[in-house]
Motif scaffolding. Structure first.
Motif, short mmCIF file in Angstrom:
data_model
loop_
_atom_site.label_atom_id
_atom_site.label_comp_id
_atom_site.label_asym_id
_atom_site.label_seq_id
_atom_site.Cartn_x
_atom_site.Cartn_y
_atom_site.Cartn_z
N PRO A 16 0.83 -1.22 0.00
CA PRO A 16 0.00 0.00 0.00
C PRO A 16 0.86 1.27 0.00
CG PRO A 16 -0.82 -1.57 1.61
CD PRO A 16 0.50 -2.10 1.11
N GLY A 17 0.47 2.23 -0.83
CA GLY A 17 1.17 3.50 -0.90
C GLY A 17 2.46 3.49 -1.68
N SER A 18 2.82 2.36 -2.30
CA SER A 18 4.11 2.27 -3.00
C SER A 18 4.04 2.72 -4.46
CB SER A 18 4.66 0.84 -2.94
OG SER A 18 3.84 -0.06 -3.68
N GLY A 19 2.85 2.90 -5.01
CA GLY A 19 2.72 3.30 -6.41
C GLY A 19 3.21 4.72 -6.65
N THR A 20 3.91 4.92 -7.79
CA THR A 20 4.39 6.25 -8.16
C THR A 20 3.92 6.59 -9.56
OG1 THR A 20 6.46 5.50 -9.18
CG2 THR A 20 6.50 5.91 -6.79
N GLY A 21 4.06 7.86 -9.94
CA GLY A 21 3.69 8.30 -11.28
C GLY A 21 2.23 8.02 -11.56
N GLU A 22 1.95 7.49 -12.75
CA GLU A 22 0.57 7.17 -13.13
C GLU A 22 0.04 5.94 -12.40
OE1 GLU A 22 0.04 8.60 -17.67
OE2 GLU A 22 1.59 7.06 -17.40
N LEU A 23 0.87 5.31 -11.59
CA LEU A 23 0.45 4.14 -10.80
C LEU A 23 0.26 4.48 -9.32
CD1 LEU A 23 2.72 1.42 -12.47
CD2 LEU A 23 0.36 2.06 -13.02
N ALA A 24 0.24 5.77 -9.00
CA ALA A 24 -0.01 6.20 -7.62
C ALA A 24 -1.39 5.71 -7.20
CB ALA A 24 0.08 7.71 -7.50
N GLY A 25 -1.49 5.13 -6.01
CA GLY A 25 -2.76 4.61 -5.51
C GLY A 25 -3.05 3.18 -5.93
N LEU A 26 -2.13 2.55 -6.66
CA LEU A 26 -2.32 1.16 -7.09
C LEU A 26 -2.50 0.25 -5.89
CD1 LEU A 26 -2.11 -0.86 -9.57
CD2 LEU A 26 0.27 -1.13 -8.90
N ALA A 27 -3.47 -0.66 -5.99
CA ALA A 27 -3.70 -1.68 -4.97
C ALA A 27 -3.99 -2.98 -5.70
CB ALA A 27 -4.87 -1.30 -4.08
N GLY A 28 -3.59 -4.10 -5.13
CA GLY A 28 -3.93 -5.36 -5.77
C GLY A 28 -3.07 -6.51 -5.31
N ALA A 29 -3.26 -7.64 -6.00
CA ALA A 29 -2.53 -8.87 -5.68
C ALA A 29 -2.22 -9.61 -6.97
CB ALA A 29 -3.36 -9.75 -4.76
N MET A 30 -1.09 -10.29 -6.96
CA MET A 30 -0.63 -11.05 -8.13
C MET A 30 -0.65 -12.54 -7.82
SD MET A 30 3.07 -10.71 -10.07
CE MET A 30 2.70 -9.18 -10.93
N THR A 31 -1.05 -13.32 -8.79
CA THR A 31 -0.89 -14.76 -8.69
C THR A 31 0.15 -15.16 -9.73
OG1 THR A 31 -2.74 -15.15 -10.21
CG2 THR A 31 -3.21 -15.23 -7.85
N ILE A 32 0.95 -16.13 -9.37
CA ILE A 32 2.02 -16.61 -10.24
C ILE A 32 1.78 -18.09 -10.49
CG2 ILE A 32 4.50 -17.03 -10.44
CD1 ILE A 32 4.91 -14.59 -8.57
N ALA A 33 1.88 -18.49 -11.75
CA ALA A 33 1.75 -19.90 -12.12
C ALA A 33 3.01 -20.30 -12.88
CB ALA A 33 0.52 -20.12 -12.98
N ILE A 34 3.57 -21.44 -12.52
CA ILE A 34 4.77 -21.93 -13.19
C ILE A 34 4.39 -23.21 -13.91
CG2 ILE A 34 7.15 -22.69 -12.92
CD1 ILE A 34 7.15 -21.12 -10.22
N ALA A 35 4.52 -23.20 -15.24
CA ALA A 35 4.21 -24.39 -16.04
C ALA A 35 5.29 -24.57 -17.09
CB ALA A 35 2.84 -24.22 -16.71
#
Length: 166
Positions: free
Chosen positions: A132-151
Motif C-alpha cells: 500500500p502507498g508504493s505506487g508512483t507516477g501514473e500508478l499512484a494509488g495502485l492496490a492489488g494482488a498477483m498470482t504466479i503460475a509456473i508451467a
C-alpha cells in the motif's frame, strides 16, 4: 445493572434512528473498477553471500531477484528474497521487489511483497501483494494482488488491481 440495560437499549435505538437517515442519504464513494493484467516474466535468481555475522548465523538463504515482465505489465524489477528450507520439498520465503515500467500503458513503479510456504513440494499460502502507498507516477494509488503460475519452466502472472480514477 438491570436498571441501566433498558436505558442503554433505548439510547442505542435513538442513536440508530438519528443516524440512519444520514447514512441512507450519504452518497457512496465510487470504488475504482477492478482490472486484470496478464502475461509472463523471466527471472534471474542469484544467491548472495551473507554480509554480517548475524546473517551468517541465521542459516537463511539470501537471493537477489532480477525480472523482466512481458504482457499487460511491461516492466523490470529488482528485489531481495530470504528463504529457509530446501526449497523443493519444504521451506518458506519472503521477498520484496520494486517493479518499474508500464501497466496497461500507465508509467510508474510499485513494490510487491511475497510470502509462501512449501509443504511436501507444493506451494501453500502463496501471496504476492502490492505494498500500500508504493505506487508512483501514473500508478499512484495502485492496490492489488498477483498470482504466479509456473508451467513447463515458464512463469506466468495475473495481477488483479484497482487504480483510483480508472
Amino acid at each position: 445493572m438491570k436498571i441501566l440495560a433498558p436505558l442503554l437499549s433505548a439510547l442505542v435505538v435513538l442513536t440508530l434512528t438519528a443516524v440512519a437517515p444520514a447514512i441512507a442519504t450519504t452518497p457512496a464513494a465510487k470504488e475504482p473498477a477492478a482490472m486484470h493484467a496478464t502475461g509472463h516474466f523471466d527471472v534471474k535468481v542469484s544467491p548472495q553471500t551473507p554480509d554480517n555475522p548475524q546473517a551468517q548465523a541465521s542459516g537463511l538463504a539470501r537471493l537477489s531477484l532480477d525480472k523482466q515482465f512481458h504482457g499487460d505489465l511491461d516492466a523490470a524489477s529488482q528485489g531481495e528474497m530470504l528463504a529457509a528450507g530446501d526449497g523443493t520439498t519444504s521451506g518458506a520465503y519472503v521477498a520484496l521487489e520494486k517493479v518499474s515500467g508500464k501497466l496497461h500503458g500507465r508509467s510508474g513503479s510499485f513494490v510487491l511483497v511475497h510470502r509462501a510456504l512449501m509443504v511436501d513440494g507444493t506451494p501453500q499460502e502463496w501471496t504476492v501483494t502490492v505494498v500500500p502507498g508504493s505506487g508512483t507516477g501514473e500508478l499512484a494509488g495502485l492496490a492489488g494482488a498477483m498470482t504466479i503460475a509456473i508451467a513447463d519452466g515458464r512463469h506466468g502472472y495475473e495481477l488483479a488491481y484497482t487504480l483510483p480514477g480508472h
